[in-house]
Design an enzyme around this catalytic site. Structure first.
Site, PDB file in Angstrom:
ATOM      1  CG  ASP A 170      -2.109   0.900   1.045  1.00 31.10           C
ATOM      2  OD1 ASP A 170      -2.391   1.309  -0.089  1.00 31.10           O
ATOM      3  OD2 ASP A 170      -2.774   1.203   2.057  1.00 31.10           O
TER       4      ASP A 170
ATOM      5  CG  HIS B  97      -4.073  10.371   2.678  1.00 28.30           C
ATOM      6  ND1 HIS B  97      -5.077  10.232   3.616  1.00 28.30           N
ATOM      7  CD2 HIS B  97      -3.187   9.359   2.936  1.00 28.30           C
ATOM      8  CE1 HIS B  97      -4.823   9.185   4.390  1.00 28.30           C
ATOM      9  NE2 HIS B  97      -3.679   8.650   4.001  1.00 28.30           N
TER      10      HIS B  97
ATOM     11  NE  ARG C 172       4.455  12.408  11.117  1.00 22.43           N
ATOM     12  CZ  ARG C 172       3.712  11.625  10.328  1.00 22.43           C
ATOM     13  NH1 ARG C 172       3.280  10.464  10.787  1.00 22.43           N
ATOM     14  NH2 ARG C 172       3.416  11.994   9.104  1.00 22.43           N
TER      15      ARG C 172
ATOM     16  CD  GLU D 180      -5.950   4.770   4.687  1.00 25.37           C
ATOM     17  OE1 GLU D 180      -5.191   4.058   4.004  1.00 25.37           O
ATOM     18  OE2 GLU D 180      -5.533   5.619   5.508  1.00 25.37           O
TER      19      GLU D 180
ATOM     20  CD  GLU E  35      -5.521   2.796  -0.144  1.00 26.86           C
ATOM     21  OE1 GLU E  35      -4.738   2.137  -0.850  1.00 26.86           O
ATOM     22  OE2 GLU E  35      -5.367   2.962   1.077  1.00 26.86           O
TER      23      GLU E  35
ATOM     24  CG  ASP F   2      -5.735   0.121   3.836  1.00 26.18           C
ATOM     25  OD1 ASP F   2      -5.744  -1.048   4.245  1.00 26.18           O
ATOM     26  OD2 ASP F   2      -4.887   0.963   4.182  1.00 26.18           O
TER      27      ASP F   2
ATOM     28  NE  ARG G 243      -7.609   6.397   9.650  1.00 26.78           N
ATOM     29  CZ  ARG G 243      -6.903   6.239   8.542  1.00 26.78           C
ATOM     30  NH1 ARG G 243      -5.631   5.858   8.605  1.00 26.78           N
ATOM     31  NH2 ARG G 243      -7.450   6.435   7.361  1.00 26.78           N
TER      32      ARG G 243
ATOM     33  CD  GLN H 144      -2.877   4.159  10.760  1.00 22.58           C
ATOM     34  OE1 GLN H 144      -4.099   4.175  10.621  1.00 22.58           O
ATOM     35  NE2 GLN H 144      -2.056   4.745   9.902  1.00 22.58           N
TER      36      GLN H 144
ATOM     37  CE  LYS I 106      -3.459   1.968   7.435  1.00 19.65           C
ATOM     38  NZ  LYS I 106      -4.193   2.844   6.516  1.00 19.65           N
TER      39      LYS I 106
ATOM     40  CB  THR J  93      -7.433  -4.804   2.344  1.00 16.46           C
ATOM     41  OG1 THR J  93      -6.524  -4.531   3.415  1.00 16.46           O
ATOM     42  CG2 THR J  93      -7.242  -3.783   1.232  1.00 16.46           C
TER      43      THR J  93
ATOM     44  CD  GLU K  26      -7.176  12.618   4.339  1.00 14.24           C
ATOM     45  OE1 GLU K  26      -6.825  13.529   3.581  1.00 14.24           O
ATOM     46  OE2 GLU K  26      -7.261  11.426   3.972  1.00 14.24           O
TER      47      GLU K  26
END
Lengths: 386, 386
Positions: free
Chosen positions: A101, A108, A117, A174, A176, A208, A212, A215, A228, A232, A333
């Site tokens: 991935d 993103h 962060r 996610e 994708e 995906d 969170r 993760q 994750k 998927t 997001e």
């Protein structure tokens, strides 16, 4: 989006289906029908429960079969080869060899950097030099429609002293695109950035699913794992690269210029419009043409160290997010870490609740002037194990 | 270390071999011989080029075959089933499904933390709460003896403004143990920490070749990728768990106590002594009994989110390093980032040069009072592609 016109002669995606009472075999989607290729073309390579053997035959064979199908489907197709799409069961279209991935959307990666962060630069120093990616779990790639059990694991909020165990509270998606390798490469060899179409058979939609909270706690320093690896999902129809000719566009632009092994003569930006629906309500429209790195660059990077590729290798773009809020392909997001809920069917929502269904679909320009469809990848969240 | 006494009746490791002019099939190592199980036991499950089908039959079958072999090998073995070990070719013993690499040595993780992140705490806050691990590339797991082409990729030293492309200058090893799943689990289920022996068939030696310069530049934030994906070597003989009964010891101790899903009733620390030789000279003796996390904890963690496991899944311990310098299982630790060279055959050496050969071997206490062997995993470095 299940409009039959999205599956005309300029699309012809491949999948693995079983008719009522029958075993899995290879078919092609045409309008509202699934055409049984083991009957229409009478070739044992299509009488198997995987696209693998056909994909491994290589590009000239892919081209020949596409030409043959274009001719045959324009005429009368024998009834024995035709099934209404609603009457068949779709399966995982190929055995996934390795799953990688990537993280190829600048929007993103910047958004996630700000959220994960907050005290650092959003993009890491390497991000504009190489397509950052990591290996995911091939064994938990499932076909659209497979329920997703809410994963349990270790979660620790920054203000908690120690982690606790329990169901994820921040279950996310996610949106994708995934690319499927048909022709691999030997250990010690490389796939050049302009050899993309010799190796990649086609593309699928990919979700995906991401926990969170798991993760955020686990991912330093070796990257995402249990956040994750639980599931998927991919769409059942593999859209062949040949069907995407009219969707090919230049990339938005790369600065700094990448190293020579990542520079190609051909455009592999793709003008594909995705749609994300949450319990039937549109929440996002991620534009694939905004992606910073191309899939050709991803494959060249992935093999530049001599790593071999195999038939069935699946590599995905990472979340597709555009510059606008309504173009973000992950709920973390879209709701800015859960702080800005969105309204779904009149309710304020942040992350996924049990029973929620997510549907991702996509269309692209076709070579006949209309549009072609990718079908859909859906999944419903089930309650966690006790 | 190729001492025949290390392969007595208390060991009996399984592998896939081909005799001169013959096809690959399953065998067991006994002394200096390879015993052809497709002949001795006349069962088609052993007439295949992979241990997969046998491993999938489950623990009671593994036990029965081991008892049968113990009886048969104590008597006269028909010549048609016996091959001198030097006359056969060994193959990858099983098709690798997913490959996960953990990071379970506190000494290694602390050393790497000091070397990669000199300004931070060496261990991340999560490290003592969960066995940190990530997915590696299953398709580039190769059998012992396969040459390793020096990988190329992006390298950027901290004092360089931009990355350059070229052969890795810091090519390294990681001496590890790998565990092989025989019986998998369903999506949505978990494998409990005390169910380890129902699922894991056996163990191999593993060398996770690592390009430290590629890794250092690429690994934030999604973990190692090209720095590792070019090759992972394993020993051809899978030592069954039953042969490791006498090697089982308590872990050195876990503080804080891990969450309940990681607490087991059984001891799965393993008293295995590794030996690393560089161009024939001993450079390290990593002790597996020093590992912080057990393999049973790794498997429980890996599936606690409902991720399924499959026959052929391979998960590895991460570099095995003890507290002493001479016990470090990676050259980056042994030479402290290349600043403290070691002497190999009279030359000062830091990282691997083209032509170098690395050999990792191991022994453990056997159930008959002597020792059993894992055989070896070797590899020679070849010059990079132009």
């Amino acid at each position: 989006m299940t409009d039959a016109s999205l599956f005309g002669l300029d699309n012809l995606p491949y999948g693995v289906f079983s008719p009522a009472g029958g075993t899995p075999r290879v078919g092609v989607r045409y309008g509202d029908s699934v055409v049984d290729l083991s009957v229409l073309l009478d070739d044992p390579v299509f009488a198997t429960p995987s696209l693998g053997a056909f994909m491994a035959q290589g590009r000239s064979r892919w081209t020949r079969v596409r030409e043959q199908l274009t001719d045959l489907l324009a005429g009368d197709v024998p009834d024995a080869a035709l099934h209404p799409v609603g009457d068949v069961r779709m399966h995982l279209p190929f055995e996934v060899a390795d799953y990688v991935d990537f993280y190829a959307s600048e929007h993103h990666a910047s958004n996630l950097g700000r959220l994960f962060r907050p005290d650092s630069e959003p993009l890491m120093p390497n991000w504009k030099h190489l397509p950052v990616g990591y290996h995911g779990r091939a064994g938990t790639v499932v076909v659209s429609g497979t329920d997703v059990v809410r994963p349990c694991g270790q979660r620790k909020a920054p203000d908690e002293a120690a982690p606790t165990f329990g169901p994820s509270r921040r279950l996310d998606i996610e949106a994708e695109l995934g690319f499927v390798v048909g022709v691999g490469s030997q250990l010690g060899d490389r796939i050049g950035v302009d050899e993309f179409a010799e190796h990649v058979f086609g593309a699928v939609l990919l979700n995906d699913w991401s926990a969170r909270d798991l993760q955020a706690w686990e991912y330093v320093p070796l990257g995402p794992h249990l956040g994750k690896s639980f599931a998927t999902s991919i769409s059942p129809w593999v859209v062949p690269l040949a069907a995407l000719e009219a969707a090919r566009v230049p990339l938005p632009g790369q600065d700094p210029q990448p190293l020579p092994y990542l520079r190609g003569r051909e455009d592999w930006g793709l003008d594909i419009d995705l749609l994300v629906e949450w319990n039937g309500e549109e929440v996002s429209r991620p534009p694939y043409r905004e992606m910073y790195w191309s899939a050709a660059q991803m494959l060249a990077h992935m093999t530049v160290n001599g790593a071999s590729a195999r038939v069935g290798d699946l590599f995905a773009s990472g979340t597709i997010s555009g510059p606008e809020k309504h173009q973000r392909g992950a709920f973390i997001e879209l709701t800015w870490g859960g702080r800005e809920p969105v309204t779904v069917k009149g309710e304020e929502r942040t992350f996924l609740q049990d029973g929620d269904e997510v549907r991702i679909s996509a269309t692209a320009p076709g070579t006949s002037g209309g549009r072609i469809g990718f079908g859909e990848v859906t999944g419903t969240i089930r309650a966690p194990m006790p």
